[in-house]
Design a protein around this motif. Sequence first.
Motif, short mmCIF file in Angstrom:
data_model
loop_
_atom_site.label_atom_id
_atom_site.label_comp_id
_atom_site.label_asym_id
_atom_site.label_seq_id
_atom_site.Cartn_x
_atom_site.Cartn_y
_atom_site.Cartn_z
N ALA A 90 1.10 -0.84 0.06
CA ALA A 90 0.20 0.00 -0.42
C ALA A 90 0.69 1.23 0.02
CB ALA A 90 -0.91 0.20 1.40
N LEU A 91 1.85 1.19 0.94
CA LEU A 91 2.82 2.79 0.90
C LEU A 91 3.69 2.56 -0.41
CD1 LEU A 91 4.79 2.30 4.31
CD2 LEU A 91 2.73 3.64 3.42
N PHE A 96 3.77 5.98 -5.76
CA PHE A 96 3.49 5.76 -7.43
C PHE A 96 2.95 6.59 -7.61
CE2 PHE A 96 1.58 3.86 -10.96
CZ PHE A 96 2.22 3.97 -12.08
N TYR A 97 0.94 6.51 -7.27
CA TYR A 97 0.02 8.06 -6.57
C TYR A 97 0.14 9.05 -7.20
CZ TYR A 97 -3.49 4.16 -6.69
OH TYR A 97 -4.43 2.11 -7.24
N THR A 98 1.07 9.10 -6.39
CA THR A 98 1.83 10.50 -5.93
C THR A 98 2.42 11.18 -6.64
OG1 THR A 98 1.82 10.40 -3.81
CG2 THR A 98 3.27 12.40 -4.15
N VAL A 99 3.78 10.37 -7.56
CA VAL A 99 4.33 10.74 -8.67
C VAL A 99 3.60 10.32 -9.93
CG1 VAL A 99 6.43 10.13 -10.30
CG2 VAL A 99 6.64 9.51 -7.40
N GLY A 100 2.37 9.71 -10.16
CA GLY A 100 1.92 9.57 -11.33
C GLY A 100 0.74 10.79 -11.49
N VAL A 101 0.39 10.96 -10.33
CA VAL A 101 -0.35 12.77 -11.02
C VAL A 101 0.09 13.88 -10.90
CG1 VAL A 101 -2.56 11.67 -9.51
CG2 VAL A 101 -0.84 13.59 -8.27
N ALA A 250 -3.24 9.51 -3.99
CA ALA A 250 -3.75 8.93 -2.97
C ALA A 250 -5.01 8.85 -2.44
CB ALA A 250 -3.05 7.83 -1.71
N GLU A 251 -5.23 10.17 -1.21
CA GLU A 251 -6.77 10.11 -0.96
C GLU A 251 -7.22 10.02 -2.20
OE1 GLU A 251 -9.29 13.35 1.88
OE2 GLU A 251 -7.27 13.25 1.75
N LEU A 275 -6.82 0.34 2.29
CA LEU A 275 -5.80 0.11 3.49
C LEU A 275 -6.81 0.29 5.22
CD1 LEU A 275 -4.39 -2.91 3.76
CD2 LEU A 275 -2.17 -1.29 4.45
N LEU A 276 -6.87 2.06 4.97
CA LEU A 276 -7.66 2.33 6.39
C LEU A 276 -8.46 2.33 6.49
CD1 LEU A 276 -5.93 5.65 7.73
CD2 LEU A 276 -9.10 5.38 7.16
N TRP A 277 -9.54 2.43 4.93
CA TRP A 277 -10.94 1.21 5.20
C TRP A 277 -11.17 0.68 5.00
CZ3 TRP A 277 -13.85 -0.02 1.46
CH2 TRP A 277 -15.51 -0.27 1.61
N THR A 278 -10.39 -0.28 4.57
CA THR A 278 -10.74 -1.44 4.83
C THR A 278 -10.79 -2.66 5.77
OG1 THR A 278 -9.68 -1.65 2.61
CG2 THR A 278 -10.09 -3.79 4.00
N TYR A 279 -9.27 -2.03 7.06
CA TYR A 279 -9.27 -2.30 8.15
C TYR A 279 -10.52 -1.91 9.04
CZ TYR A 279 -4.57 -4.06 7.25
OH TYR A 279 -3.67 -4.46 6.92
#
Length: 319
Positions: A90-91, A96-101, A250-251, A275-279
């Motif tokens: 997840a990290l 990846f999302y941070t760099v990708g956007v 990521a959010e 992952l936070l929401w899943t838990y």
Amino acid sequence: MNSNAITRTISKARPKSVQKVNKPFPYKKLIPYLYLLPVMISIGFWIYRPLIETFQLSFYEWNMLPTSPKEFMGLDNFEKLITLPEMSRALLNTLFYTVGVMPFSLLLPLLIAISTDNIGQRTRNAYRALIFVPMIMAPVAVSAVWNWIMNPMGGILNKPLQAVLHIQEPIRFFSDERWAIWSITFITGWKLLSFSTLIFSAAMTGINKDYIEAARIDRANRWQIIWHVLLPLLSPTIMFMAMLSTLFAAEWSFSYVNVLTQGGPLNSTTNIYYLLWTYGFKTFSVGWSSAAAVCVFIGSGLISLAFMKLSKKVSFYDN
């Protein structure tokens, strides 16, 4: 006559206008704070109260049932969270999302804002209205549209790709782990593009055009004006958008992950927020979810502090 007697004599002889008068309490000074009181109560109840409760729950194990007791775990939730195999994935995906956007939140909007700055006022307003449309669309509706476009069975994107790339099987954008995270990143960036472009266009409008005219008088070409005039003046906005993208990329992708892939396939699209929401809401591991939220809160605070210090050093303000 001693000193005490002299003092009493002087105080009795002092005019009434000079004597100390007890003034009434200045209630008018409290009026501005009374106007702020409802807002402060709302912020405290809806923001700081859940934040404090999250910190408390991160040290307990609880399944959210009112009849179930809370078991104090200390730092065990944080230790278990770090050792979970899906946490490392997840990290990495969050990074990846941070760099990708970044190309969608910085490079492309900056290019579009600079290249369209000289168009007419009416055309500019229409263009800004059109480009802002994706931002006001609901994420679930956006997910449904892109799911239809990228559908391997008759989607309008697969047919031209098969013809151009000469591939036999259609691309499974959301069910193939090689393509899924790229697809989610693209959709997130596509929706963010309109917001970032509008921010940079507004920043371009606020730039004093005398700087550009002075550079043209000094025979600066278009590239020199962009590099030595526009980019320094846009540096506060660039740092602001870079901080937003780093903190919330990521959010912003959470809705598309939840609707299109549910973190799969094989956890290839999950991130720290999913992952936070899943838990918290699927497995009811509130302690792990709260511990993850605390880690995100602390990490975001440190990143924000670093960006604020960096912004003071590299940003140029036109005073």
